[in-house]
Write an enzyme that holds these catalytic residues in place. Structure first.
Site, short mmCIF file in Angstrom:
data_model
loop_
_atom_site.label_atom_id
_atom_site.label_comp_id
_atom_site.label_asym_id
_atom_site.label_seq_id
_atom_site.Cartn_x
_atom_site.Cartn_y
_atom_site.Cartn_z
N LYS A 39 39.64 -19.89 -3.48
CA LYS A 39 40.57 -20.31 -4.50
C LYS A 39 40.69 -19.28 -5.62
O LYS A 39 41.56 -19.36 -6.46
CB LYS A 39 40.09 -21.64 -5.14
N GLU A 95 42.42 -10.69 -3.25
CA GLU A 95 41.10 -11.27 -3.51
C GLU A 95 40.76 -11.15 -4.99
O GLU A 95 41.25 -10.23 -5.67
CB GLU A 95 40.09 -10.50 -2.63
N ASP A 99 32.26 -8.39 -3.76
CA ASP A 99 30.86 -8.33 -4.19
C ASP A 99 30.07 -7.60 -3.08
O ASP A 99 30.05 -6.38 -3.05
CB ASP A 99 30.40 -9.77 -4.43
N LYS A 127 32.37 -5.07 -7.49
CA LYS A 127 31.02 -4.75 -7.95
C LYS A 127 30.41 -3.78 -6.93
O LYS A 127 29.72 -4.22 -6.00
CB LYS A 127 30.16 -6.01 -7.99
N VAL A 149 30.56 -13.09 -13.25
CA VAL A 149 31.68 -13.33 -14.16
C VAL A 149 32.49 -14.56 -13.74
O VAL A 149 32.54 -14.91 -12.56
CB VAL A 149 32.62 -12.10 -14.25
N ASP A 155 35.01 -18.66 -10.43
CA ASP A 155 34.28 -19.87 -10.78
C ASP A 155 32.78 -19.73 -10.69
O ASP A 155 32.26 -18.78 -10.08
CB ASP A 155 34.69 -21.01 -9.84
N ARG A 161 37.33 -21.70 -13.86
CA ARG A 161 38.45 -20.93 -13.29
C ARG A 161 39.60 -20.83 -14.29
O ARG A 161 40.37 -19.88 -14.26
CB ARG A 161 38.99 -21.63 -12.02
P1 IMP Z 1 31.17 -11.21 -1.06
O1 IMP Z 1 31.31 -11.77 0.31
O2 IMP Z 1 29.71 -11.06 -1.44
O3 IMP Z 1 31.93 -9.94 -1.30
O4 IMP Z 1 31.66 -12.33 -2.05
C1 IMP Z 1 32.95 -12.48 -2.42
C2 IMP Z 1 33.14 -13.83 -3.06
O5 IMP Z 1 31.99 -14.26 -3.82
C3 IMP Z 1 34.28 -13.75 -4.05
O6 IMP Z 1 35.51 -14.01 -3.44
C4 IMP Z 1 33.90 -14.79 -5.06
O7 IMP Z 1 34.36 -16.05 -4.63
C5 IMP Z 1 32.39 -14.81 -5.05
N1 IMP Z 1 31.85 -13.99 -6.16
C6 IMP Z 1 31.20 -12.81 -6.07
N2 IMP Z 1 30.85 -12.36 -7.29
C7 IMP Z 1 31.31 -13.29 -8.17
C8 IMP Z 1 31.27 -13.40 -9.60
O8 IMP Z 1 30.75 -12.56 -10.36
N3 IMP Z 1 31.86 -14.52 -10.12
C9 IMP Z 1 32.45 -15.48 -9.37
N4 IMP Z 1 32.51 -15.41 -8.04
C10 IMP Z 1 31.94 -14.33 -7.44
#
Ligand code: IMP
Length: 174
Positions: A39, A95, A99, A127, A149, A155, A161
């Site tokens: 979302k 997106e 992360d 990040k 964040v 969220d 959000r």
């Molecule tokens: P990844 O699979 O670790 O890259 O995670 C991506 C998802 O984790 C993002 O689409 C967010 O929903 C969530 N996410 C990662 N870091 C943050 C943050 O700092 N705040 C809020 N959601 C995050």
């Protein structure tokens, strides 16, 4: 608890405007599909496409990353699929934040399986210090440090959000 403001709404607006211009400059023939990853993408996607005047289609995909707390576990499950026919078309995957890269690399594979002409990643934030899987972000708003964040779609446990600015979230125990 909410901490400092990491990115103010005015800066977000500038980033969104810049990304929209970059994307529109690269537009190929035909109508592309902007696929938002729910979302967190909602405000970014709706602001972004309204800065683009060329014809385009929007769609959404939702995945769930099983895990707890503030990091994903590595198991990505499809919750809501796209409905657009993306075969032979340019797809912009929108997106909120990249992360570890685990979620997006799986979503890219899900979209590629439908044989689009191209898939390009558009992310508001990244990040890089947290990356486990390398993902090629074609259009990026800003890189941030390893802080959690919230706001502008991002969220924590489905809260925050609706904040206009992007703020740091300080864990309650600190
Ligand atoms: P990844 O699979 O670790 O890259 O995670 C991506 C998802 O984790 C993002 O689409 C967010 O929903 C969530 N996410 C990662 N870091 C943050 C943050 O700092 N705040 C809020 N959601 C995050």
């Amino acid at each position: 608890m909410l901490g400092r403001t990491v990115i103010e709404k005015t800066e977000i607006d500038e980033m969104v405007g810049r990304i929209a211009k970059e994307i529109e400059k690269d537009f190929g023939p035909g109508s592309p599909v902007f696929v938002g990853v729910l979302k967190g993408c909602v405000f970014f996607l709706t602001d972004l496409v309204r800065q683009i005047s060329s014809p385009l289609e929007i769609d959404f995909i939702q995945v769930s990353s099983y895990g707890s707390g503030t990091s994903s576990s590595g198991t990505v499950v499809l919750v809501k699929d796209i409905t657009a026919d993306v075969r032979g078309r340019d797809v912009y995957l929108v997106e909120d934040i990249v992360d570890t890269g685990i979620t997006l690399s799986d979503v890219v594979e899900m979209i590629r399986a439908r044989h689009p002409r191209s898939v390009r990643i558009v992310s508001l934030l990244s990040k890089p210090s947290r990356r486990k899987i390398d993902v090629d972000i074609a259009y990026l708003g800003a890189e941030i440090d390893d802080v959690f964040v919230v706001g502008y779609g991002l969220d924590h446990a489905e809260q925050y959000r609706n904040l206009s600015d992007i703020r740091e979230l300080i864990p309650e125990s600190e």
